[in-house]
Scaffold this motif. Structure first.
Motif, PDB file in Angstrom:
ATOM      1  N   LEU A  16       8.198  -3.317 -40.646  1.00 15.24           N
ATOM      2  CA  LEU A  16       9.543  -3.413 -41.222  1.00 15.24           C
ATOM      3  C   LEU A  16       9.566  -4.424 -42.361  1.00 15.24           C
ATOM      4  N   ARG A  17       8.901  -5.553 -42.177  1.00 17.82           N
ATOM      5  CA  ARG A  17       8.847  -6.564 -43.226  1.00 17.82           C
ATOM      6  C   ARG A  17       8.235  -5.983 -44.499  1.00 17.82           C
ATOM      7  N   ALA A  18       7.169  -5.188 -44.344  1.00 14.50           N
ATOM      8  CA  ALA A  18       6.525  -4.577 -45.502  1.00 14.50           C
ATOM      9  C   ALA A  18       7.438  -3.550 -46.160  1.00 14.50           C
ATOM     10  N   GLU A  19       8.171  -2.777 -45.350  1.00 17.13           N
ATOM     11  CA  GLU A  19       9.091  -1.773 -45.901  1.00 17.13           C
ATOM     12  C   GLU A  19      10.226  -2.435 -46.685  1.00 17.13           C
ATOM     13  N   LEU A  20      10.699  -3.566 -46.180  1.00 18.58           N
ATOM     14  CA  LEU A  20      11.775  -4.275 -46.871  1.00 18.58           C
ATOM     15  C   LEU A  20      11.270  -4.982 -48.124  1.00 18.58           C
ATOM     16  N   GLY A  21       9.971  -5.198 -48.226  1.00 23.83           N
ATOM     17  CA  GLY A  21       9.425  -5.920 -49.372  1.00 23.83           C
ATOM     18  C   GLY A  21       9.487  -7.418 -49.202  1.00 23.83           C
ATOM     19  N   ILE A  22       9.363  -7.891 -47.951  1.00 26.53           N
ATOM     20  CA  ILE A  22       9.432  -9.327 -47.665  1.00 26.53           C
ATOM     21  C   ILE A  22       8.065  -9.801 -47.190  1.00 26.53           C
ATOM     22  N   GLU A  23       7.494 -10.754 -47.877  1.00 29.45           N
ATOM     23  CA  GLU A  23       6.262 -11.376 -47.405  1.00 29.45           C
ATOM     24  C   GLU A  23       6.633 -12.577 -46.541  1.00 29.45           C
ATOM     25  N   ARG A  24       5.922 -12.747 -45.447  1.00 32.15           N
ATOM     26  CA  ARG A  24       6.246 -13.845 -44.549  1.00 32.15           C
ATOM     27  C   ARG A  24       5.848 -15.164 -45.191  1.00 32.15           C
TER      28      ARG A  24
END
Length: 287
Positions: free
Chosen positions: A253-261
């Motif tokens: 989900l993080r990758a789909e949203l375009g958010i890097e941790r």
């Protein structure tokens, strides 16, 4: 449905302007609005405010929340007082222009311990969104029921948008991994401002002045660049139907949203504490 979607977008921008205009004209022409002569509430708990009262609420809650960033009631009041007349309509229009956002507005789900089973979330695999969320709640000692009810936004639909944003805040913590410490909250507020443009999130960054020098330096060198980069490029998080993503892999989900941790702030702070403890022990041994 998508044909309807393409038609609704230009109308929504007009709708927000008409909505604001109608509200002001109706209150000014048919019933003068003053502290002694208020219009009836638009929804349960709504408190209509004059412009002077709204400005006073913004200034007072802003100053006090800066002095005590853990006063969530003051931060909530600041968010509502500064979100109108433009910003909350912009966020509402962002939802109307997105298929999932429109569905959220139509169904109006709420996030609380009554709508989410915390016990069931604890039984999910460790890499899922729901498990990351409940693990974060347990680690920080908070619950889904800690978000204040919206009171000072006049438009009833926009009041729900603000309520939805507020109740989803803990999911943003869970996905990014940023803890509820002053440093983590400032970093997350910077991300939220870049993503939502809600003024309160930007004003909350003033709390960086209250951080320790090492924390302030880390914010400007590491977490502020991360927040701006990810907040601008990622999907608008207000349009995530979190209740439908609970069993999904959190990294996916993080990758789909375009958010890097971001770098693990909890781990960084733990290493610093251990290093300070080690140096103190060495100093004591030297004596």
């Amino acid at each position: 449905m998508e044909v309807a979607s393409s038609r609704i977008r230009p109308a929504t921008r007009t709708a927000s302007k008409v909505c604001a205009a109608c509200t002001s004209s109706s209150t000014s022409s048919s019933r003068p609005f003053s502290a002694l002569n208020r219009p009836p509430p638009s929804y349960p708990g709504h408190v209509p405010l004059t412009r002077v009262e709204r400005a006073g609420l913004a200034v007072g809650s802003g100053v006090m929340s800066l002095l005590n960033p853990y006063r969530h009631d003051l931060i909530a009041a600041l968010g509502e007082a500064t979100a109108t007349p433009y910003f909350i309509y912009r966020l509402r229009d962002a939802m109307l222009s997105d298929p999932t956002g429109r569905r959220i507005l139509r169904l109006r789900p709420r996030i609380s311990s009554n709508t989410l089973s915390v016990e069931k979330l604890r039984q999910l695999p460790a890499n899922t969104v729901g498990r990351a969320y409940v693990d974060w709640l347990d680690r920080e000692g908070v619950s889904p029921d800690t978000r204040s009810q919206v009171r000072y936004i006049d438009d009833e639909e926009c009041a729900y948008v603000m309520q939805r944003y507020r109740e989803c805040h803990d999911f943003y913590h869970a996905v990014t991994g940023l803890p509820i410490v002053r440093e983590g909250e400032v970093a997350l507020k910077a991300f939220e401002f870049a993503n939502t443009l809600i003024p309160m999130t930007g004003l909350s960054m003033l709390a960086v002045a209250t951080l320790k020098p090492s924390e302030r330096s880390r914010f400007w060198s590491t977490y502020f660049p991360w927040a701006v980069r990810n907040g601008v490029r990622s999907r608008e998080v207000i349009n995530v139907f979190w209740e439908e993503e609970l069993e999904r892999d959190v990294g996916e989900l993080r990758a789909e949203l375009g958010i890097e941790r971001p770098p693990d702030l909890r781990e960084i702070r733990q290493r610093e504490r251990e290093e300070r403890k080690r140096q103190k022990e060495m100093q004591n041994q030297g004596r």
